[in-house]
Design a protein around this motif. Sequence first.
Motif, PDB file in Angstrom:
ATOM      1  N   HIS A  74       0.873  -1.173   0.000  1.00 29.53           N
ATOM      2  CA  HIS A  74       0.000   0.000   0.000  1.00 29.53           C
ATOM      3  C   HIS A  74       0.906   1.219   0.000  1.00 29.53           C
ATOM      4  N   ILE A  75       0.710   2.094  -0.977  1.00 26.00           N
ATOM      5  CA  ILE A  75       1.566   3.274  -1.092  1.00 26.00           C
ATOM      6  C   ILE A  75       0.762   4.508  -0.696  1.00 26.00           C
ATOM      7  N   PRO A  76       1.216   5.362   0.206  1.00 31.54           N
ATOM      8  CA  PRO A  76       2.586   5.500   0.700  1.00 31.54           C
ATOM      9  C   PRO A  76       2.959   4.698   1.944  1.00 31.54           C
ATOM     10  N   TRP A  77       2.058   3.907   2.508  1.00 31.75           N
ATOM     11  CA  TRP A  77       2.431   3.207   3.746  1.00 31.75           C
ATOM     12  C   TRP A  77       3.693   2.375   3.568  1.00 31.75           C
ATOM     13  N   ASP A  78       3.876   1.821   2.382  1.00 33.87           N
ATOM     14  CA  ASP A  78       5.024   0.934   2.148  1.00 33.87           C
ATOM     15  C   ASP A  78       6.064   1.562   1.229  1.00 33.87           C
ATOM     16  N   ARG A  79       6.143   2.875   1.259  1.00 33.78           N
ATOM     17  CA  ARG A  79       7.135   3.538   0.402  1.00 33.78           C
ATOM     18  C   ARG A  79       8.548   3.208   0.898  1.00 33.78           C
ATOM     19  N   VAL A  80       9.422   2.820  -0.016  1.00 38.01           N
ATOM     20  CA  VAL A  80      10.838   2.581   0.318  1.00 38.01           C
ATOM     21  C   VAL A  80      11.706   3.261  -0.740  1.00 38.01           C
ATOM     22  N   ASP A  81      12.977   3.414  -0.430  1.00 43.92           N
ATOM     23  CA  ASP A  81      13.885   4.072  -1.392  1.00 43.92           C
ATOM     24  C   ASP A  81      14.147   3.192  -2.597  1.00 43.92           C
TER      25      ASP A  81
END
Length: 393
Positions: free
Chosen positions: A70-77
């Motif tokens: 789920h984005i942004p909950w799981d935003r990564v670099d």
Amino acid sequence: MTQPDTRTLERVKLALRSQRIETPSWAYANSGTRFKVFPQEGVPRNPYEKVADAGVVHQLTGVAPTVALHIPWDRVDDYADLAAFAGDHGIGLGAINANVFQDNDYKLGSVTNPDPGVRRKAVDHLLECVDIMDRTGSRDLKLWFSDGTNYPGQDDIRARQDRLAAALRETYDRLGDDQRLLLEYKLFEPAFYATDVPDWGTAYAHCLELGPKAQVVIDTGHHAPGTNIEFIVAFLLRVGKLGAFDFNSRFYADDDLMVGSADPFQLFRIMYEIVRGDALAPEAGIAFMLDQCHNIEAKIPAIIRSVLNVQEATAKALLVDADALAAAQRSGDVLAANAVLMDAYNTDVRPLLAELRTDLGLDPDPMAAYARSGYFDRIRAERAGGQQAGWGA
Ligand code: RM4
Ligand code: MN
């Protein structure tokens, strides 16, 4: 009622081997209701730890090889790095869920907002999600909009449909050849008054207009009480527009509880239509996902239980004697036809599933295996510091 014969059992086990159930990253985090989130110990602090938990669920059940983000909950670099990490844990990254429902700008809607600037921001987020899919290798973009109006006259109902169609079109046109847009509907958010995608008919009409890469998601928690969901399954499958399920049980006034917990018979009826439509195997292209949150129950066991509930309902659906059913239906024997379904539903499939797991080299009882594994004690100790992941509300 006779017990299923060996040939039937082998056929059912074979079909169950190919079943795939995707778990949601947000179910591992602190999430649960719109009004209060009760924190738990050992909860992941970042997407990596959520993926690790999802790996444990797959390791124990053997049928949950992907986790939805789920984005942004799981935003990564670095999404390639997250995908590689998932691979190390025996799973892959699944559907990308967009989130255009938690920003102040979206008070009056996201893609249907009367302000073109807000609409631009919302669509840009959807396009960003497709960029992420390119990096994670995900096939599916799942869209849910909490757009709508609370009051008569608040906004132009028809213009909002035009804005929705334009946003979906722009997103659809950005998809790669092997990517899909999956559109959810929900009866009651933001309002029972006028939600912009309130039902499967609306979702279906937009998907039809978009083209073959757009399909409908049935979230089992998003219907009015008494809705015949298996009818929707049958209808959408027949016309090739069923893309996915978000499984859950609707009795939290939303969609957060364990699938098959309060109404296993409904889940059986849904899975029967899937079997009837020959849509269980991954090649059929239906994504079977959970969309749940665990608020008062322990999270990882709740997800394991949910996966097992889907598997049990599927096993029962596979046991329906198709020939006997067709014969009873042809001859207009209402009671006999109903009895064929009920016989399958009333069969205890737990021994069959235990056998299947043993065949697959798994523990026959995944719940007990998790309890024995010591995993919870480990994460409770390891994840004591830091900020636990929530759903950012
Ligand atoms: C919504 C909808 C979406 C899910 C969010 C968390 O009700 O079901 O699928 O992403 O909840
Ligand atoms: Mn959902």
